[in-house]
Structure formats: structure tokens, C-alpha cells
Design an enzyme around this catalytic site. Sequence first.
Site, mmCIF file in Angstrom:
data_model
loop_
_atom_site.group_PDB
_atom_site.id
_atom_site.type_symbol
_atom_site.label_atom_id
_atom_site.label_comp_id
_atom_site.label_asym_id
_atom_site.label_seq_id
_atom_site.Cartn_x
_atom_site.Cartn_y
_atom_site.Cartn_z
ATOM 1 N N HIS A 1 1.932 -0.506 -10.163
ATOM 2 C CA HIS A 1 3.188 -0.600 -9.415
ATOM 3 C C HIS A 1 4.253 -1.258 -10.304
ATOM 4 O O HIS A 1 3.940 -2.133 -11.102
ATOM 5 C CB HIS A 1 2.972 -1.417 -8.131
ATOM 6 C CG HIS A 1 4.147 -1.335 -7.208
ATOM 7 N ND1 HIS A 1 5.274 -2.097 -7.387
ATOM 8 C CD2 HIS A 1 4.379 -0.548 -6.126
ATOM 9 C CE1 HIS A 1 6.153 -1.785 -6.437
ATOM 10 N NE2 HIS A 1 5.627 -0.848 -5.666
ATOM 11 N N GLU B 1 7.819 6.407 -8.085
ATOM 12 C CA GLU B 1 8.629 5.366 -7.453
ATOM 13 C C GLU B 1 9.752 4.958 -8.399
ATOM 14 O O GLU B 1 9.561 4.082 -9.257
ATOM 15 C CB GLU B 1 7.761 4.139 -7.122
ATOM 16 C CG GLU B 1 6.652 4.412 -6.124
ATOM 17 C CD GLU B 1 6.309 3.160 -5.328
ATOM 18 O OE1 GLU B 1 6.246 3.271 -4.099
ATOM 19 O OE2 GLU B 1 6.126 2.085 -5.920
#
Length: 250
Positions: free
Chosen positions: A95, A167
Site C-alpha cells: 500500500h 491506487e
Amino acid sequence: MRRRIMAANWKMYKTAEQTTSFFEQFIPLLDPNEACRIVICPPALSIPAAVSAASGTQIRIGGQNCYWGKEGAFTGEISAEMLRAAGATWVILGHSERRQHFHETDSDVLKKTQAALDAGLSPIVCIGEKPDEHKAGKTNDVIVRQFAAGVAGLTEEQFAKVCIAYEPIWAIGTGNVATPEIASAAHKLIRCEAEKRFGAEAAQQLRILYGGSVKPDNIKGLMREPELDGVLVGGASLDAHSFAAIVKSA
Ligand code: 13P
């Protein structure tokens, strides 16, 4: 037809007690025949509460990170095996917040992905460009580079078990969601890189999720794009009603 995945990344929110009360509200809001896969990733200490609350439902539980070693002198780390033993079956890896605040590199993410697969977890590997890279028109370069340095190092067999989350960092927690067109173009590029490395069949099977300011009021537009195989939701997944509304749009 790729089965959609609606995933929640709770980040550093919700104690075990708060996790239990989320599931008490969330489960009755679901259609038991929901076609999509629902994955919820709470903080590690809340995983047992989530596993217990979700047992017997179509919801799967995941971690938000893991270390690549099986065990050893790595103070503060949690192995993929430990996540699996706690009942998690998925894990988010790479992430952007882990890359930014904890200096994870593409090669770390690759090692973590291999360790997660060895432990029987399904990894969701995150990639995406920074705001300045976006402004400079370097999105495609970043995607190609991260793909080459990360997932491209997997074997074909390993790759078949991985999902990718696109993302863009400028969209995370900003309310500035990518337009369906921007997200779709990025997903196409990822699929194209996957095809070059792993072949057309593997690329067609690959599930690519979009993440960054997904909300109940923008999910429908995103889900109209056939390239989007689901979403990875931060803030809007913390509230049972809001995440249930997102799941229903799958
Ligand atoms: P937000 O949905 O809060 O923008 O977070 C997205 C994200 O980082 C999911 O991993």
C-alpha cells in the site's frame, strides 16, 4: 467473467470491540446471494474478532501487511503464516502508505507477495503514482516500472493467485476520486503489462481493483467500467451502511 472483489482497508482504525459492532450492523445489510467477493482488512489485532464475526458468511478477512520471514528476530513484525493462523485468507501488500511512511520498496513488496502466497494467502498488491508524477503525466511510466519491479518477478503459477489494486496516491483520502475513464485507462495498461509478461489468458483472468476516495455516490460510475474488477475502499468502508451500499453496486 471475472468475479468482482469489494475490499475494505480499515487502515489503523477499529479495536476488536469496534470490529465486532461493525459486523453486527454490516452482515444484516448484505444480500446472502451477493455475487461479489467481500474482503475486509482490519488492523492485525482486530483480525480474530473479524474472523469470528464473519464466520459462516461470504465475507473473507485479510491483513494489511506482512513480513516475508516465517519467524525470527524481527521485532514488531507479523508473518504471513501468523495471519493465516489467525484466520485471515487475504492480505494487502505494498500500500502507498507503507511505501511512503515505512519505506517499502518494490523488491520488499515482491518478497512479501511470495511469502503470502507460500502461506496460502491471496495478496492484493497495490501500485499507483504520486501526485507530482500524475501532474507531470508520468502515470504510465510509474505503472510500468512498479509492475516490472514487483509482480513481474512472480512465476506464472504465483501470478494467477494475485490481484492488483490501482491506487493513485492523489486520490487516496482526498475526495478526489479518479474518473472512471482515468481508472479504466490505468487498468488497461496494467492488463497489457500482465499480458506481455504472463500471456493473454493470465491477463484476462487478472482482477484489478481501483482504490482512492471510493464512496457510495461515485461507485456506480466506476462499476460501469468493465476494466474495474472491484474496489479497495478506505474511509467509506469504516461505516457499515456506506460499505454495504458500495458492495451492492458490484
Ligand atoms: P480512501 O478510500 O479513504 O481514499 O482510501 C483508499 C485506500 O487507501 C484503500 O487502500
